[in-house]
Design a protein around this motif. Structure first.
Motif, PDB file in Angstrom:
ATOM      1  N   VAL A  31       0.746  -1.100   0.036  1.00 39.76           N
ATOM      2  CA  VAL A  31       0.121   0.072   0.054  1.00 39.76           C
ATOM      3  C   VAL A  31       0.902   1.068   0.058  1.00 39.76           C
ATOM      4  O   VAL A  31       1.656   1.282   1.129  1.00 39.76           O
ATOM      5  CB  VAL A  31      -1.070   0.136   1.317  1.00 39.76           C
ATOM      6  CG1 VAL A  31      -1.956   1.118   1.188  1.00 39.76           C
ATOM      7  CG2 VAL A  31      -1.649  -1.316   1.310  1.00 39.76           C
ATOM      8  N   VAL A  32       0.771   2.011  -0.998  1.00 41.60           N
ATOM      9  CA  VAL A  32       1.658   3.387  -1.030  1.00 41.60           C
ATOM     10  C   VAL A  32       0.416   4.647  -1.273  1.00 41.60           C
ATOM     11  O   VAL A  32      -0.643   4.251  -1.715  1.00 41.60           O
ATOM     12  CB  VAL A  32       2.441   3.397  -2.316  1.00 41.60           C
ATOM     13  CG1 VAL A  32       3.318   2.338  -2.173  1.00 41.60           C
ATOM     14  CG2 VAL A  32       1.740   3.084  -3.657  1.00 41.60           C
ATOM     15  N   SER A  33       0.967   5.628  -1.163  1.00 46.13           N
ATOM     16  CA  SER A  33       0.282   7.030  -0.970  1.00 46.13           C
ATOM     17  C   SER A  33      -0.347   7.112  -2.637  1.00 46.13           C
ATOM     18  O   SER A  33       0.492   6.603  -3.603  1.00 46.13           O
ATOM     19  CB  SER A  33       0.879   7.880  -0.615  1.00 46.13           C
ATOM     20  OG  SER A  33       1.965   8.402  -1.560  1.00 46.13           O
ATOM     21  N   ALA A  34      -1.348   7.689  -2.615  1.00 48.10           N
ATOM     22  CA  ALA A  34      -1.872   8.084  -3.930  1.00 48.10           C
ATOM     23  C   ALA A  34      -0.585   9.058  -4.593  1.00 48.10           C
ATOM     24  O   ALA A  34      -0.246   8.840  -6.027  1.00 48.10           O
ATOM     25  CB  ALA A  34      -2.898   8.943  -4.150  1.00 48.10           C
ATOM     26  N   GLU A  35       0.087   9.792  -4.118  1.00 45.30           N
ATOM     27  CA  GLU A  35       1.135  10.526  -4.934  1.00 45.30           C
ATOM     28  C   GLU A  35       2.250   9.652  -5.172  1.00 45.30           C
ATOM     29  O   GLU A  35       2.889   9.901  -6.255  1.00 45.30           O
ATOM     30  CB  GLU A  35       1.706  11.589  -3.690  1.00 45.30           C
ATOM     31  CG  GLU A  35       2.838  12.533  -4.043  1.00 45.30           C
ATOM     32  CD  GLU A  35       3.366  13.262  -2.936  1.00 45.30           C
ATOM     33  OE1 GLU A  35       4.334  13.530  -2.554  1.00 45.30           O
ATOM     34  OE2 GLU A  35       2.494  14.100  -2.276  1.00 45.30           O
ATOM     35  N   GLU A  36       2.744   8.828  -4.348  1.00 49.89           N
ATOM     36  CA  GLU A  36       3.635   7.959  -4.626  1.00 49.89           C
ATOM     37  C   GLU A  36       3.556   7.118  -5.892  1.00 49.89           C
ATOM     38  O   GLU A  36       4.121   6.824  -7.035  1.00 49.89           O
ATOM     39  CB  GLU A  36       4.163   6.999  -3.551  1.00 49.89           C
ATOM     40  CG  GLU A  36       5.294   5.852  -3.644  1.00 49.89           C
ATOM     41  CD  GLU A  36       6.510   6.444  -3.866  1.00 49.89           C
ATOM     42  OE1 GLU A  36       7.482   5.752  -4.197  1.00 49.89           O
ATOM     43  OE2 GLU A  36       6.794   7.681  -3.481  1.00 49.89           O
ATOM     44  N   TRP A  37       2.216   6.270  -6.007  1.00 52.09           N
ATOM     45  CA  TRP A  37       1.635   5.836  -7.114  1.00 52.09           C
ATOM     46  C   TRP A  37       1.844   6.629  -8.333  1.00 52.09           C
ATOM     47  O   TRP A  37       2.301   6.104  -9.167  1.00 52.09           O
ATOM     48  CB  TRP A  37       0.239   5.404  -6.811  1.00 52.09           C
ATOM     49  CG  TRP A  37      -0.346   4.418  -7.764  1.00 52.09           C
ATOM     50  CD1 TRP A  37      -1.286   4.872  -8.733  1.00 52.09           C
ATOM     51  CD2 TRP A  37       0.125   3.070  -8.310  1.00 52.09           C
ATOM     52  NE1 TRP A  37      -1.501   3.816  -9.546  1.00 52.09           N
ATOM     53  CE2 TRP A  37      -0.842   2.791  -9.426  1.00 52.09           C
ATOM     54  CE3 TRP A  37       1.058   2.230  -7.732  1.00 52.09           C
ATOM     55  CZ2 TRP A  37      -0.455   1.685 -10.001  1.00 52.09           C
ATOM     56  CZ3 TRP A  37       1.180   0.981  -8.517  1.00 52.09           C
ATOM     57  CH2 TRP A  37       0.308   0.653  -9.513  1.00 52.09           C
ATOM     58  N   GLN A  38       1.249   7.731  -8.507  1.00 52.84           N
ATOM     59  CA  GLN A  38       1.355   8.694  -9.530  1.00 52.84           C
ATOM     60  C   GLN A  38       2.793   8.863  -9.868  1.00 52.84           C
ATOM     61  O   GLN A  38       3.058   8.840 -11.271  1.00 52.84           O
ATOM     62  CB  GLN A  38       0.652  10.068  -9.237  1.00 52.84           C
ATOM     63  CG  GLN A  38      -0.702   9.778  -9.120  1.00 52.84           C
ATOM     64  CD  GLN A  38      -1.424   9.364 -10.159  1.00 52.84           C
ATOM     65  OE1 GLN A  38      -1.043   9.906 -11.399  1.00 52.84           O
ATOM     66  NE2 GLN A  38      -2.490   8.634  -9.978  1.00 52.84           N
ATOM     67  N   ARG A  39       3.710   9.278  -8.845  1.00 54.61           N
ATOM     68  CA  ARG A  39       5.036   9.344  -9.244  1.00 54.61           C
ATOM     69  C   ARG A  39       5.677   7.913  -9.794  1.00 54.61           C
ATOM     70  O   ARG A  39       6.254   8.192 -11.221  1.00 54.61           O
ATOM     71  CB  ARG A  39       5.918   9.755  -8.139  1.00 54.61           C
ATOM     72  CG  ARG A  39       7.275  10.230  -8.223  1.00 54.61           C
ATOM     73  CD  ARG A  39       7.782  10.877  -7.048  1.00 54.61           C
ATOM     74  NE  ARG A  39       7.879   9.848  -5.644  1.00 54.61           N
ATOM     75  CZ  ARG A  39       8.998   8.820  -5.933  1.00 54.61           C
ATOM     76  NH1 ARG A  39       9.868   8.877  -6.798  1.00 54.61           N
ATOM     77  NH2 ARG A  39       9.274   8.225  -4.970  1.00 54.61           N
ATOM     78  N   LYS A  40       5.280   6.950  -9.509  1.00 55.91           N
ATOM     79  CA  LYS A  40       5.977   5.455  -9.885  1.00 55.91           C
ATOM     80  C   LYS A  40       5.344   5.245 -11.310  1.00 55.91           C
ATOM     81  O   LYS A  40       5.780   4.425 -11.878  1.00 55.91           O
ATOM     82  CB  LYS A  40       5.853   4.413  -8.853  1.00 55.91           C
ATOM     83  CG  LYS A  40       6.523   4.522  -7.497  1.00 55.91           C
ATOM     84  CD  LYS A  40       7.933   4.325  -7.783  1.00 55.91           C
ATOM     85  CE  LYS A  40       8.621   4.469  -6.647  1.00 55.91           C
ATOM     86  NZ  LYS A  40      10.057   3.990  -6.934  1.00 55.91           N
ATOM     87  N   THR A  41       4.161   5.522 -11.696  1.00 55.57           N
ATOM     88  CA  THR A  41       3.395   5.148 -12.602  1.00 55.57           C
ATOM     89  C   THR A  41       3.428   6.124 -13.987  1.00 55.57           C
ATOM     90  O   THR A  41       2.930   6.030 -14.800  1.00 55.57           O
ATOM     91  CB  THR A  41       1.920   4.608 -12.546  1.00 55.57           C
ATOM     92  OG1 THR A  41       1.167   5.623 -11.930  1.00 55.57           O
ATOM     93  CG2 THR A  41       2.130   3.320 -11.571  1.00 55.57           C
ATOM     94  N   ALA A  42       3.949   7.297 -13.652  1.00 56.84           N
ATOM     95  CA  ALA A  42       3.715   8.398 -14.724  1.00 56.84           C
ATOM     96  C   ALA A  42       4.636   8.027 -15.669  1.00 56.84           C
ATOM     97  O   ALA A  42       5.622   7.640 -15.696  1.00 56.84           O
ATOM     98  CB  ALA A  42       4.273   9.713 -13.871  1.00 56.84           C
TER      99      ALA A  42
END
Length: 88
Positions: free
Chosen positions: A44-55
């Motif tokens: 489980v990661v923050s939405a911000e981290e997920w956006q950064r990793k999948t951008a």
């Protein structure tokens, strides 16, 4: 002065279900791993981290242009097999 013990980032499924709000809160600062049968199952990661990793980090063309194989004199063969009927 001794430092505070590091909070665990590993949770069992039962523990994560019982304390979901805490899992979410901790995920805002660091990934939280949920285990099933003693093995890591999800993170489980923050939405911000997920956006950064999948951008998207550029186009496919840019990726290919940066390839270390670009300019390598590769000879690639191609099979010339006859087409075959596939069962439906």
């Amino acid at each position: 002065m001794p430092s505070a013990p590091k909070e665990s980032t590993n949770w069992t499924v039962a523990g994560a279900k019982a304390r979901l709000s805490e899992v979410i809160e901790r995920a805002q600062s660091s990934p939280q791993t949920i285990t099933r049968n003693g093995k890591p199952s999800v993170v489980v990661v923050s939405a911000e981290e997920w956006q950064r990793k999948t951008a998207r980090k550029g186009t496919l063309a840019e990726f290919l242009l940066k390839s270390p194989l670009r300019g390598a004199d590769l000879t690639l063969g191609r099979q010339r097999d006859e087409p075959c009927d596939l069962p439906l």
